[in-house]
Design a protein around this motif. Structure first.
Motif, short mmCIF file in Angstrom:
data_model
loop_
_atom_site.label_atom_id
_atom_site.label_comp_id
_atom_site.label_asym_id
_atom_site.label_seq_id
_atom_site.Cartn_x
_atom_site.Cartn_y
_atom_site.Cartn_z
N VAL A 95 -9.65 3.75 30.47
CA VAL A 95 -11.04 4.20 30.47
C VAL A 95 -11.39 4.92 31.76
O VAL A 95 -10.69 4.80 32.77
CB VAL A 95 -12.01 3.00 30.28
N ASP A 96 -12.47 5.66 31.72
CA ASP A 96 -13.01 6.31 32.92
C ASP A 96 -13.40 5.19 33.90
O ASP A 96 -14.07 4.24 33.51
CB ASP A 96 -14.24 7.14 32.53
N PRO A 97 -12.96 5.25 35.15
CA PRO A 97 -13.23 4.16 36.10
C PRO A 97 -14.71 3.96 36.44
O PRO A 97 -15.10 2.88 36.89
CB PRO A 97 -12.44 4.55 37.34
N ASP A 98 -15.53 4.98 36.19
CA ASP A 98 -16.95 4.85 36.50
C ASP A 98 -17.80 4.52 35.28
O ASP A 98 -18.79 3.80 35.38
CB ASP A 98 -17.48 6.14 37.14
N THR A 99 -17.42 5.05 34.11
CA THR A 99 -18.25 4.88 32.92
C THR A 99 -17.73 3.84 31.94
O THR A 99 -18.48 3.34 31.11
CB THR A 99 -18.39 6.22 32.17
N GLY A 100 -16.43 3.54 31.99
CA GLY A 100 -15.85 2.60 31.03
C GLY A 100 -15.58 3.23 29.68
O GLY A 100 -15.13 2.57 28.75
N LYS A 106 -13.68 15.33 33.37
CA LYS A 106 -12.65 16.25 33.82
C LYS A 106 -12.13 15.84 35.20
O LYS A 106 -12.92 15.50 36.09
CB LYS A 106 -13.19 17.68 33.85
N ASP A 107 -10.81 15.89 35.36
CA ASP A 107 -10.11 15.59 36.62
C ASP A 107 -10.26 14.14 37.09
O ASP A 107 -10.04 13.84 38.26
CB ASP A 107 -10.57 16.54 37.74
N VAL A 108 -10.62 13.25 36.19
CA VAL A 108 -10.72 11.83 36.54
C VAL A 108 -9.50 11.12 35.96
O VAL A 108 -9.15 11.31 34.80
CB VAL A 108 -12.02 11.21 35.98
N LYS A 109 -8.86 10.31 36.79
CA LYS A 109 -7.70 9.55 36.33
C LYS A 109 -8.19 8.23 35.75
O LYS A 109 -8.87 7.44 36.43
CB LYS A 109 -6.73 9.28 37.49
N LYS A 110 -7.85 7.99 34.51
CA LYS A 110 -8.28 6.77 33.84
C LYS A 110 -7.60 5.54 34.43
O LYS A 110 -6.54 5.63 35.04
CB LYS A 110 -7.94 6.84 32.34
N VAL A 111 -8.22 4.39 34.19
CA VAL A 111 -7.66 3.10 34.62
C VAL A 111 -7.57 2.19 33.40
O VAL A 111 -8.22 2.43 32.37
CB VAL A 111 -8.54 2.44 35.71
#
Length: 167
Positions: A95-100, A106-111
């Motif tokens: 998931v997106d580390p900030d939004t879940g 864009k350009d965000v590495k998921k966790v």
């Protein structure tokens, strides 16, 4: 498989300090066999992984196969093509580390879901559809290796010229 370091071996030997000599062994003639064996191994790995990979439309598998085919014989096999490969291979939802959200900006590495600090409705582990590939599972390279390693070794030895009839 590169044989550059093995093309010519020199060995200096002493026997009872009375005989000295030098011999040169040219292993260049084996280069084709080693290259063929590496190409075969890379191809067998991809072939044996495919039925264990998750399949919906087939695009993920086709892209993974195309990427592997482009480098076949190098000793590297692409087990899972981007952008979906990382989470599919491990069978984990990311998931997106900030939004879940499973849709990342864009350009965000998921966790991994477990690494997300907030609340999300996403599950940690993926459930693969078994319709197209009944044996689909996470970490399919490891599963293929467990099932086919002995065959891979036998065939590679046969092509490379090692062992007794590939055994």
């Amino acid at each position: 498989m590169s044989t550059e370091n093995f093309r010519s071996l020199k060995y200096k030997f002493n026997y009872d300090q009375t005989i000295e000599g030098e011999m040169s062994i040219d292993l260049g003639r084996f280069e084709g066999q080693f290259s063929g064996a590496q190409f075969l191994l890379d191809s067998m790995v991809m072939t044996d992984m495919s039925p264990l990979m998750p399949k919906q439309t087939g695009e993920f598998i086709n892209v993974t196969k195309a990427m592997s085919a482009a480098i076949a014989g190098s000793g590297t096999v692409v087990a899972a093509a981007p952008p979906f490969g990382r989470f599919l291979y491990h069978g984990k939802t990311m998931v997106d580390p900030d939004t879940g959200s499973t849709w990342a900006r864009k350009d965000v590495k998921k966790v991994l879901v477990s690494q997300y600090a907030g609340k999300t409705t996403a599950k940690e582990n993926l459930d693969f559809s078994k319709g197209a590939h009944p044996d689909a599972q996470a970490e399919w390279f490891e599963a293929a290796k467990k099932q086919h390693k002995d065959d891979w070794v036998r065939m590679v030895k046969k092509v490379a010229g090692g062992g007794t009839n590939g055994r």
